[in-house]
Design a protein around this motif. Structure first.
Motif, PDB file in Angstrom:
ATOM      1  N   GLY A 194      41.461  46.592  41.846  1.00  0.00           N
ATOM      2  CA  GLY A 194      40.101  46.146  41.605  1.00  0.00           C
ATOM      3  C   GLY A 194      39.568  45.173  42.632  1.00  0.00           C
ATOM      4  O   GLY A 194      38.471  44.637  42.473  1.00  0.00           O
ATOM      5  N   ASP A 195      40.307  44.957  43.703  1.00  0.00           N
ATOM      6  CA  ASP A 195      39.878  43.988  44.712  1.00  0.00           C
ATOM      7  C   ASP A 195      38.837  44.637  45.628  1.00  0.00           C
ATOM      8  O   ASP A 195      39.191  45.395  46.547  1.00  0.00           O
ATOM      9  N   VAL A 196      37.574  44.335  45.376  1.00  0.00           N
ATOM     10  CA  VAL A 196      36.505  44.960  46.162  1.00  0.00           C
ATOM     11  C   VAL A 196      36.538  44.460  47.602  1.00  0.00           C
ATOM     12  O   VAL A 196      36.218  45.199  48.536  1.00  0.00           O
ATOM     13  N   PRO A 222      38.398  50.491  40.061  1.00  0.00           N
ATOM     14  CA  PRO A 222      38.704  51.923  40.096  1.00  0.00           C
ATOM     15  C   PRO A 222      39.407  52.341  38.823  1.00  0.00           C
ATOM     16  O   PRO A 222      40.109  51.543  38.195  1.00  0.00           O
ATOM     17  N   ALA A 244      43.078  47.172  46.504  1.00  0.00           N
ATOM     18  CA  ALA A 244      41.831  47.787  46.028  1.00  0.00           C
ATOM     19  C   ALA A 244      42.068  48.553  44.727  1.00  0.00           C
ATOM     20  O   ALA A 244      41.217  48.557  43.834  1.00  0.00           O
ATOM     21  N   ARG A 252      42.214  40.794  36.890  1.00  0.00           N
ATOM     22  CA  ARG A 252      41.881  41.215  38.250  1.00  0.00           C
ATOM     23  C   ARG A 252      40.960  40.199  38.888  1.00  0.00           C
ATOM     24  O   ARG A 252      40.088  39.637  38.262  1.00  0.00           O
TER      25      ARG A 252
END
Lengths: 189, 218, 299
Positions: free
Chosen positions: A29-31, B76, A26, B86
């Motif tokens: 950036g891994d939602v 984030p 996460a 990403r």
């Protein structure tokens, strides 16, 4: 390990490892990973918000704010504490900040009759009313409720609570005593 | 016996907050005072009950969707990888975008398969977005619909110039969202367009949230 | 004649009394980190930070307002000027000057009035629907929201959230964590250094002319506003810019943007660990080294 097991026995090391891995993903950036963390910890966040806020709508708003803050501040989780522990403390801070910033209600300001005095003596229930501990906690004045929930329900120590709330330890002890006394009075009815 | 221990002393004793002398004095008192001993036990039971309260309460339905709509798509703060490496929440591996129009071959792109699939004509001219993007738009629609309803109910409490400003800005944002959506249908692999679309939705939700707060806080 | 003179003197006395009643000057003790909530929906609020443990409010109540109120204790104070039904159309503007301990946490709300702040180093939460908000100094936290009013910060802050719908946002100074968004207003950031920033508009232009800290993360996004980035010489960020239907004018290096349909893509590394990303649907993007302002072009 089921959710009930994790609550009763604490998370297994496997679960803690999995949470750490999800948190690291996460952070990148891994939602989807963050969503999985949400589903694991949402009920815990909900519980702390409900007990501190004693109001479903405010609890819901605080819980959402906590998750958003967790997403924004993920980079500050370094893995030295379990992710759940970090999230729990962040949630408490979000709720306490909302109290302090008085976004929704004025705290401790007597003014124009349109603001609640959250340190007013609690409204005694009618004799004969059955009341359980959860409801009784919800009826505590905010300051006493906050300290009681953090100390007796969530297990934080006095120095930790003092750091989170900005209250002196003497004040904390007095608030805790007050909460316990009021609860005993309510539960005795 | 008329002298009793006060509640603060009992509470501090429970938390190991008394020094050795005070603790010894309290224990001596319990030996000769049933009332204080009973009260101490009740306080102890209260604290034990509190510690045994469940740590979990069910989260309300739809909460994750509401949270998701507030998360910034860029990730984030301080994420270590460049954003373009990403995994995008919207266009993760395995997603496919199907473009359907009259007589046009539909392509599955970016998926595990690259297969040309014939679509029957006549087909819908509007583009179908990836399932995940469509689901995200649905979440946004749910949130904005609720905010718009709240605002419509309370609009009368806003100053006229505020209403005009809000409506003007909403039209601007909605126009941008529509353009981004149409462009994404033509260029399904564009992460930039997906981000622009999401940014537009974020702006709309934020504007409606602020406008609604203006009324509820006044 | 004597009667006329008497009536005139009486009228002057009454006017003076009414004026005196409309003016106010109140003081309360307040802790140096106290919490203050202020509202003056129909008029200007001028907030000053000072080094005393007290709060002072002065001003004048406009015609049609209900009056000035102020109350609280040493830790929290609420004050303001009430108007009937919060309807700003019925009251003339009031003025409110407030001196607060510099480290206070202050929330100010207005509808039509301007909010002007100086010298506060604590936390500020400022909202005016159509009035401008002007902040100078070094507040630790700053949250500003307007619908149509412009927002201006001269100074520096750790944490800044500035949002408007139609107003311009101008930040002259530095920020650790900055989010600034306007729908149709322009967003301009100069000075710096900036460590983390997200600047967003729908149709407003974005200008970033600030210095960037090492490891900075900057994210600029617009639908159709023109974007201009002027980096101080010696900056070494990694830059990634994408447009859907607009040109990218790169003057940082000889590299040209790649054509992708109607849009452009540009990815270049100047060697450092700061990251700058620019995302635009149809607003032109210009990247250049600090210098005289470039003319913005939308083709």
């Amino acid at each position: 390990m089921s959710l009930i097991d994790s609550i009763v026995h604490g998370p297994s090391s496997t679960m803690a490892d999995e949470a750490a891995e999800l948190a690291r993903r996460a952070q990148a950036g891994d939602v989807a990973a963050f969503e999985r963390l949400y589903h694991t910890h949402a009920s815990h966040v909900r519980a702390i918000c409900m007990r501190l806020c004693a109001d479903a709508q405010r609890a819901e708003e605080s819980a959402q704010d906590a998750w958003v803050r967790a997403w924004e501040r993920l980079s500050t989780w370094r893995g030295d504490a379990a992710f759940g522990t970090w999230l729990h403390r962040l949630t408490v801070n979000v709720v306490l900040e909302s109290f302090r910033s008085e976004r929704r209600r004025i705290a401790r300001v007597m003014l124009s009759g349109d603001d609640e005095d959250v340190d007013a003596p609690f409204a005694a229930s009618e004799p004969g009313d059955a009341i359980d501990l959860e409801h009784a906690i919800a009826r505590l004045p905010r300051g006493a409720r906050t300290v009681f929930v953090l100390h007796d329900v969530e297990g934080y120590r006095h120095p930790e609570i003092a750091a989170m709330t900005g209250l002196a330890e003497g004040t904390l002890r007095a608030q805790l005593c007050r909460a316990r006394r009021l609860l005993m009075e309510m539960l005795d009815r | 016996m008329t002298h009793h221990l006060d509640d603060q002393t009992l509470s501090d004793l429970l938390d190991d907050g008394l020094d050795a002398t005070a603790r010894a004095a309290a224990e001596e008192h319990f030996a000769v005072c049933d009332a204080c001993f009973t009260r101490m036990q009740r306080m102890r039971m209260l604290v034990a009950s509190a510690a045994a309260l469940p740590r979990a309460m069910p989260a309300p339905a739809g909460e994750w969707q509401r949270i998701r709509s507030r998360l910034h798509p860029a990730g984030p703060r301080g994420a270590s990888e460049p954003w373009w490496t990403r995994r995008s929440a919207l266009l993760a591996a395995g997603l496919a975008l199907v473009i359907a129009s009259s007589g046009v071959t539909a392509l599955l792109v970016r998926g595990e398969r690259n297969v040309a699939v014939q679509q029957p004509a006549p087909a819908v001219t509007a583009a179908a977005l990836t399932p995940r993007l469509a689901a995200l738009e649905h979440e946004y629609a749910t949130v904005t619909k609720d905010l718009e309803r709240q605002l419509a109910e309370r609009k009368h409490a806003l100053a006229p110039e505020t209403v005009i400003a809000v409506e003007r800005s909403l039209r601007t944002i909605e126009g941008a969202i529509a353009e981004a959506r149409e462009a994404l249908a033509r260029d399904p692999g564009s992460e930039t367009l997906a981000r622009l679309l999401v940014a537009g939705h974020d702006q709309k939700v934020e504007l409606l949230r602020r406008a609604t707060r203006l009324v509820t806080q006044s | 004649m004597r009667r006329i003179l008497f009536l005139w003197v009486l009228a002057m006395c009454l006017t003076s009394t009414v004026a005196a009643q409309n003016r106010f000057n109140r003081r309360l003790p307040l802790a140096s980190d106290g919490t203050i909530r202020i509202h003056n929906l129909a008029g200007i609020v001028r907030l000053h930070g000072w080094d005393r443990d007290s709060i002072v409010a002065t001003g004048e109540v406009g015609r049609g307002s209900k009056g000035f109120f102020m109350g609280g204790d040493r830790t929290a104070v609420k004050l303001g000027i009430d108007i009937p039904n919060d309807d700003v159309t019925t009251a003339e503007p009031s003025t409110l000057d407030v001196w607060v301990p510099a480290g206070s946490r202050v929330r100010v709300k207005s509808t039509r009035g301007m909010i002007v702040v100086d010298g506060v180093t604590g936390a500020l939460d400022l909202g005016s629907t159509s009035g401008n908000v002007i902040v100078s100094g070094i507040p630790r936290e700053l949250t500003v929201e307007t619908m149509d009013g412009d927002i201006q910060l001269d100074g520096a802050t750790v944490w800044l959230r500035a949002r408007s719908a139609g107003g311009d946002i101008t930040i002259r100074g530095g920020a650790e964590d900055l989010v600034s968004a306007s729908v149709s207003g322009a967003v301009t950031v100069t000075g710096g250094p900036v460590r983390a920033a997200r600047l967003e508009t729908m149709t407003g232009n974005i200008v970033f002319e600030a210095s960037i800290a090492r490891g900075a993360v900057l994210d600029l996004g617009t639908h159709s506003g023109a974007v201009r980035v002027l980096l101080p010489k010696g900056s070494t960020p990694t830059v990634e810019a994408t447009t859907v239907a607009a040109p990218i004018d790169n003057n940082l290096t000889p590299q040209r943007a790649t054509i992708r349909g109607d849009g452009r893509e540009l990815a270049l590394s100047l060697g450092g660990d700061a990251r700058l990303s620019v995302r635009s649907f149809k607003g032109a993007v210009t990247l250049a080294w600090g210098g005289p302002p470039l003319k913005l072009v939308n083709r």
